[in-house]
Enzyme design. Sequence first.
Site, PDB file in Angstrom:
ATOM      1  CE1 TYR A   1      10.158   4.728   7.137  1.00 56.49           C
ATOM      2  CE2 TYR A   1       8.758   3.051   8.110  1.00 56.49           C
ATOM      3  CZ  TYR A   1       9.770   3.408   7.234  1.00 56.49           C
ATOM      4  OH  TYR A   1      10.360   2.450   6.459  1.00 56.49           O
TER       5      TYR A   1
ATOM      6  CG  HIS B   1      15.811   3.261   8.023  1.00 60.03           C
ATOM      7  ND1 HIS B   1      14.772   3.994   8.519  1.00 60.03           N
ATOM      8  CD2 HIS B   1      15.399   2.812   6.815  1.00 60.03           C
ATOM      9  CE1 HIS B   1      13.772   3.982   7.651  1.00 60.03           C
ATOM     10  NE2 HIS B   1      14.126   3.280   6.605  1.00 60.03           N
TER      11      HIS B   1
HETATM   12  P1  NDP Z   1       4.275  -0.719  -0.995  1.00 58.77           P
HETATM   13  O1  NDP Z   1       4.984  -1.421  -2.076  1.00 58.77           O
HETATM   14  O2  NDP Z   1       3.822  -1.476   0.199  1.00 58.77           O
HETATM   15  O3  NDP Z   1       3.048   0.026  -1.671  1.00 58.77           O
HETATM   16  C1  NDP Z   1       2.199   0.888  -0.971  1.00 58.77           C
HETATM   17  C2  NDP Z   1       1.189   1.457  -1.972  1.00 58.77           C
HETATM   18  O4  NDP Z   1       0.384   0.399  -2.501  1.00 58.77           O
HETATM   19  C3  NDP Z   1       0.258   2.455  -1.345  1.00 58.77           C
HETATM   20  O5  NDP Z   1       0.035   3.461  -2.310  1.00 58.77           O
HETATM   21  C4  NDP Z   1      -1.019   1.645  -1.099  1.00 58.77           C
HETATM   22  O6  NDP Z   1      -2.140   2.472  -1.175  1.00 58.77           O
HETATM   23  C5  NDP Z   1      -0.989   0.680  -2.268  1.00 58.77           C
HETATM   24  N1  NDP Z   1      -1.640  -0.610  -1.963  1.00 58.77           N
HETATM   25  C6  NDP Z   1      -1.460  -1.362  -0.845  1.00 58.77           C
HETATM   26  N2  NDP Z   1      -2.173  -2.504  -0.899  1.00 58.77           N
HETATM   27  C7  NDP Z   1      -2.860  -2.471  -2.084  1.00 58.77           C
HETATM   28  C8  NDP Z   1      -3.779  -3.356  -2.709  1.00 58.77           C
HETATM   29  N3  NDP Z   1      -4.135  -4.520  -2.141  1.00 58.77           N
HETATM   30  N4  NDP Z   1      -4.283  -2.998  -3.921  1.00 58.77           N
HETATM   31  C9  NDP Z   1      -3.908  -1.852  -4.520  1.00 58.77           C
HETATM   32  N5  NDP Z   1      -3.041  -0.971  -3.968  1.00 58.77           N
HETATM   33  C10 NDP Z   1      -2.517  -1.276  -2.759  1.00 58.77           C
HETATM   34  O7  NDP Z   1       5.174   0.536  -0.560  1.00 58.77           O
HETATM   35  P2  NDP Z   1       6.113   1.020   0.612  1.00 58.77           P
HETATM   36  O8  NDP Z   1       7.241   1.702  -0.037  1.00 58.77           O
HETATM   37  O9  NDP Z   1       5.327   1.757   1.616  1.00 58.77           O
HETATM   38  O10 NDP Z   1       6.737  -0.308   1.277  1.00 58.77           O
HETATM   39  C11 NDP Z   1       6.118  -1.023   2.311  1.00 58.77           C
HETATM   40  C12 NDP Z   1       6.788  -0.765   3.647  1.00 58.77           C
HETATM   41  O11 NDP Z   1       8.160  -1.151   3.627  1.00 58.77           O
HETATM   42  C13 NDP Z   1       6.862   0.709   4.065  1.00 58.77           C
HETATM   43  O12 NDP Z   1       5.612   1.223   4.449  1.00 58.77           O
HETATM   44  C14 NDP Z   1       7.896   0.640   5.144  1.00 58.77           C
HETATM   45  O13 NDP Z   1       7.324   0.123   6.329  1.00 58.77           O
HETATM   46  C15 NDP Z   1       8.901  -0.331   4.519  1.00 58.77           C
HETATM   47  N6  NDP Z   1       9.963   0.375   3.752  1.00 58.77           N
HETATM   48  C16 NDP Z   1      11.255   0.311   4.242  1.00 58.77           C
HETATM   49  C17 NDP Z   1      12.275   0.974   3.603  1.00 58.77           C
HETATM   50  C18 NDP Z   1      13.666   0.861   4.142  1.00 58.77           C
HETATM   51  O14 NDP Z   1      14.552   1.613   3.685  1.00 58.77           O
HETATM   52  N7  NDP Z   1      13.935  -0.034   5.062  1.00 58.77           N
HETATM   53  C19 NDP Z   1      12.048   1.783   2.402  1.00 58.77           C
HETATM   54  C20 NDP Z   1      10.686   1.735   1.913  1.00 58.77           C
HETATM   55  C21 NDP Z   1       9.701   1.043   2.577  1.00 58.77           C
HETATM   56  P3  NDP Z   1      -3.013   2.967   0.115  1.00 58.77           P
HETATM   57  O15 NDP Z   1      -2.075   3.115   1.279  1.00 58.77           O
HETATM   58  O16 NDP Z   1      -3.564   4.278  -0.348  1.00 58.77           O
HETATM   59  O17 NDP Z   1      -4.058   1.928   0.350  1.00 58.77           O
END
Ligand code: NDP
Length: 263
Positions: A53, A109
């Site tokens: 990241y 990862h």
């Molecule tokens: P999420 O499913 O957490 O979604 C994130 C999105 O949702 C962003 O656009 C955010 O917008 C929006 N959002 C967050 N809260 C709200 C809310 N209450 N209402 C409306 N919209 C909302 O996506 P991720 O893919 O980022 O997954 C979460 C975490 O999981 C990652 O950040 C990472 O730490 C981990 N991850 C791990 C992976 C792996 O391979 N191990 C792969 C993918 C993710 P905004 O930020 O603009 O508020």
Amino acid sequence: VPVPSVPLTAPGGVVEIPVLGLGTWQARGAEAYDAVRAALDAGVRHVDTATMYANERDVGRALADSGVAREELFVTTKLPPDRAGQEAATLEASLRALGLDHVDLWLVHWPPQGRARPETWERFIEAQAAGRARAIGVSNYSAAQIDELVTATGVTPAIDQIPWSLPDYDPAVVDALRSRAVVLEGYSPFKRTRMSDATLRAVADAHGVTPQQVVLRWHVQHGFVVIPKSVTPARIAQNADVFGFALTDEEMAALDGLGQTRR
Ligand code: NDP
């Protein structure tokens, strides 16, 4: 209402992981720093980052500047697949960037190829024994790949972090991990969930919360760990506020019924 924890198995004792953490993928620089500060202000104590990241330095500065005691924090980072064979050096670089002398959870990862899978896991076991990671686990592993590690080393990953939300729900996956004593940590709780779904909206309306809060509540009520990402302070606070209401058994079953993607 404070965020509860679930126990992770670790040699020499149990490590408690707060069931809800802040995801930080795609947040960098000041955005990552501010998101972590907002999450800590909202009572979140668990932060999920990764070498990939490229934000460990920002996360670490936010943790330090917050003044929250180290023992209260739960920090996860992850080894990228292209660093198989350089595990210890990569973890040391993560710790330097984070400004910490240990992480609470270190994950592989993605599964490396072939023989590197058990070899990388051996290095994880050594890092834990050296006190550099309190708990160790994997991400994006199948049950068969977990079994391979256990057969090779005798050490079970404490956690498997996988894409997991309403559309992914599959009781067979839950049972496969639970029967191995591996905690299911769900990532991307929002990205593939259709927030306009009528069932989801009806449950949200019944509790006066948002569909996103229902999704997170569904995770924690199932006993999953979940790490929603947001860089928006109001959403970060909203996502942390899912411990003041409970879904009924009927609502949980209706939400389980939205699981259609069978992998
Ligand atoms: P999420 O499913 O957490 O979604 C994130 C999105 O949702 C962003 O656009 C955010 O917008 C929006 N959002 C967050 N809260 C709200 C809310 N209450 N209402 C409306 N919209 C909302 O996506 P991720 O893919 O980022 O997954 C979460 C975490 O999981 C990652 O950040 C990472 O730490 C981990 N991850 C791990 C992976 C792996 O391979 N191990 C792969 C993918 C993710 P905004 O930020 O603009 O508020």
